[in-house]
Design an enzyme around this catalytic site. Structure first.
Site, PDB file in Angstrom:
ATOM      1  N   SER A 178      46.495  37.051  47.921  1.00  0.00           N
ATOM      2  CA  SER A 178      46.613  37.798  49.191  1.00  0.00           C
ATOM      3  C   SER A 178      48.254  37.919  49.534  1.00  0.00           C
ATOM      4  O   SER A 178      48.905  37.017  48.859  1.00  0.00           O
ATOM      5  CB  SER A 178      46.023  36.633  50.425  1.00  0.00           C
ATOM      6  OG  SER A 178      46.798  36.499  51.546  1.00  0.00           O
ATOM      7  N   GLU A 216      34.123  42.624  44.536  1.00  0.00           N
ATOM      8  CA  GLU A 216      33.895  43.246  45.816  1.00  0.00           C
ATOM      9  C   GLU A 216      33.893  44.697  45.600  1.00  0.00           C
ATOM     10  O   GLU A 216      33.169  45.585  46.226  1.00  0.00           O
ATOM     11  CB  GLU A 216      35.017  42.903  46.842  1.00  0.00           C
ATOM     12  CG  GLU A 216      34.708  41.315  47.369  1.00  0.00           C
ATOM     13  CD  GLU A 216      35.657  40.826  48.142  1.00  0.00           C
ATOM     14  OE1 GLU A 216      36.287  41.429  48.836  1.00  0.00           O
ATOM     15  OE2 GLU A 216      36.283  39.604  47.714  1.00  0.00           O
TER      16      GLU A 216
END
Ligand code: ARG
Length: 457
Positions: free
Chosen positions: A277, A290
């Site tokens: 992140s 994803e």
């Protein structure tokens, strides 16, 4: 730029219209099959005496040169050209003069484009089958290492009954085996040769379609010229098959995403297949899974695009059909990159067997086995079900598990319980005893693995 079809027109086409009309920005990927198709067509024209041997040789040699030049980067596409077919024909004529103008004898772009898409998709279907077999092989290997890895099986995402990680993984292998089967079936209908259908009504030249069919390695020729140039069923079938593969990959991705959350922690993805992140230093995100899940959407969209584009078209070719390519090519490219990346990702993941076992030990997933124990002692299933339900409630209220209860406690619910109940609710035993065809026992999963390994040879 002067058009190949300039004769009938008094004006050049408007520039914006040219861009709007042009497909070379996306159909240039078919340059190779287009050239191979033209080579076969030219050879046939010579064999039939429609052009002479010398002319045919000249055309074939120069088409080969064009192919080499494109592949070596010595010839780049002219994006002013209307499409790849026009580009190559024009290049040929620029290079060898008038003889080049003969290549399009007894042919239309309508049958030419139908041929090219079929040839292009045939190659890609083979590649997809290869990638799916590769994935199945990886799934078999993961399963082989996890025949005894007990995990909770779920329904409604609630812990239900004990299974093994191998059994869960092989469920996906079964889906991908069906996908391979569907692709093979689609291949059959793609492997039919349309050239010679002309614009819509064949030609008055004495062509030999069977000869072209053999040269280009097709199974058979199409049976109706109108159908041949207006048929995109094979694109729709492939788009559907790809949407199915992506739907399967997407479900699998969803589970991967859950499994690497702290709530599950059943697997750990390799660092090379995860991302961080920008703000939260502790994060390790399953971005690949994803993205695969996300990209499934566009392949479903592509299927819809082609279906909707086709549904109102009168026979035979209509320009609408140029819209097939971006959709089907995007599906092909998307599923290819997803299969490659997904396979590498799961091949490199770590299975956290201990955590699966811990999860399996919670949630009373052996309750059915407890009820079945009583059934084997002669109690009707519904009564056994009720007794076990009361036992589970007792456990919940007293913060215990079925394994932790004393025989005394068992007997207070039913006198038929004996010491061997602990054997019957042992999780590995629960799995091993489900030794029914298709079941989760290591023996049965081994049969599945062997069977699939044989199918993907
Ligand atoms: N670029 C077109 C296509 O991809 C070529 C087919 C023939 N075009 C035509 N106007 N008849 O569909």
């Amino acid at each position: 730029m002067a058009k190949m079809w300039a004769g009938r027109f008094k004006k050049d086409v408007d520039n914006k219209v040219n861009d709007f009309n042009s497909s070379i920005s996306f159909d240039s990927v078919m340059y190779k099959v287009d050239i191979l198709g033209s080579i076969a067509h030219s050879k046939m024209l010579a064999k039939q005496g429609i052009i002479n041997e010398e002319e045919s040789n000249l055309i074939v040699d120069e088409l080969n040169n064009i192919l080499n030049d494109i592949e070596n980067g010595n010839l780049s596409f002219d994006y002013e050209a209307e499409d790849i077919h026009m580009f190559i024909e024009k290049e040929l004529t620029t290079r060898i003069g008038d003889v080049g103008k003969k290549v399009h004898t007894a042919r239309s772009r309508n049958d030419q484009v139908a041929l090219d898409i079929r040839m292009y998709l045939k190659e890609n279907i083979q590649e997809l089958i290869y990638l799916l077999k590769n994935l199945c092989n990886v799934l078999c290997n993961i399963s082989q290492d996890n025949l005894h890895t007990v995990m909770p099986g779920y329904t409604h995402l609630q812990r239900a009954q004990p299974i093994t990680f191998a059994h869960h993984i092989m469920a996906y292998a079964q889906m991908f085996i069906r996908d391979i089967d569907r692709l093979k079936d689609c291949y059959k209908r793609t492997n039919v040769m349309p050239l010679g259908s002309g614009a819509l009504a064949t030609t008055t030249h004495n062509i030999d379609r069977e000869f072209v069919c053999q040269l280009l390695n097709f199974q058979e020729i199409t049976k109706n010229s109108l159908d041949s140039v207006s048929d995109r069923d094979f694109c729709i079938e492939l788009a559907n098959d790809i949407a199915m593969i992506m739907m399967h990959l997407s479900r699998f991705s969803e589970e991967i995403i859950m499994w690497c959350s702290w709530e599950f922690k059943f697997i750990e993805l390799d660092d090379a297949y995860s991302t961080g992140s920008s703000i939260m230093p502790q994060k390790k995100n399953p971005d690949i899974a994803e993205l695969v899940r996300g990209k499934a959407g566009r392949t479903i969209g592509n299927l819809n695009t082609i279906l909707c584009m086709m549904k109102g078209l009168p026979l035979a070719y209509n320009k609408d059909m140029q819209e097939d390519k971006e959709a089907i090519f995007d599906s092909v490219n998307t599923v290819k990159v997803c299969l490659e990346t997904f396979t590498a990702m799961i091949e490199n993941m770590t299975v956290l067997k201990e955590n699966m076992k811990i999860a399996a030990n919670k949630g009373f997933i052996n309750a059915t086995d407890c009820a079945d124990y009583l059934v084997k002692k002669g109690i009707p299933f519904r009564d056994a079900y009720k007794i076990t339900g009361e036992l589970v409630l007792y456990c919940i209220e007293n913060n215990k598990t079925l394994e932790k209860l004393s025989l005394q406690e068992y007997k207070s619910y039913c006198q038929l319980f004996e010491q061997d109940i602990f054997n019957d609710i042992d999780l590995l035993n629960c799995v091993t005893k489900r030794n029914i065809s298709g079941g989760p026992s290591p023996e049965q999963v081994q049969i599945q693995i062997n069977d699939i390994k044989k199918q993907i040879l």
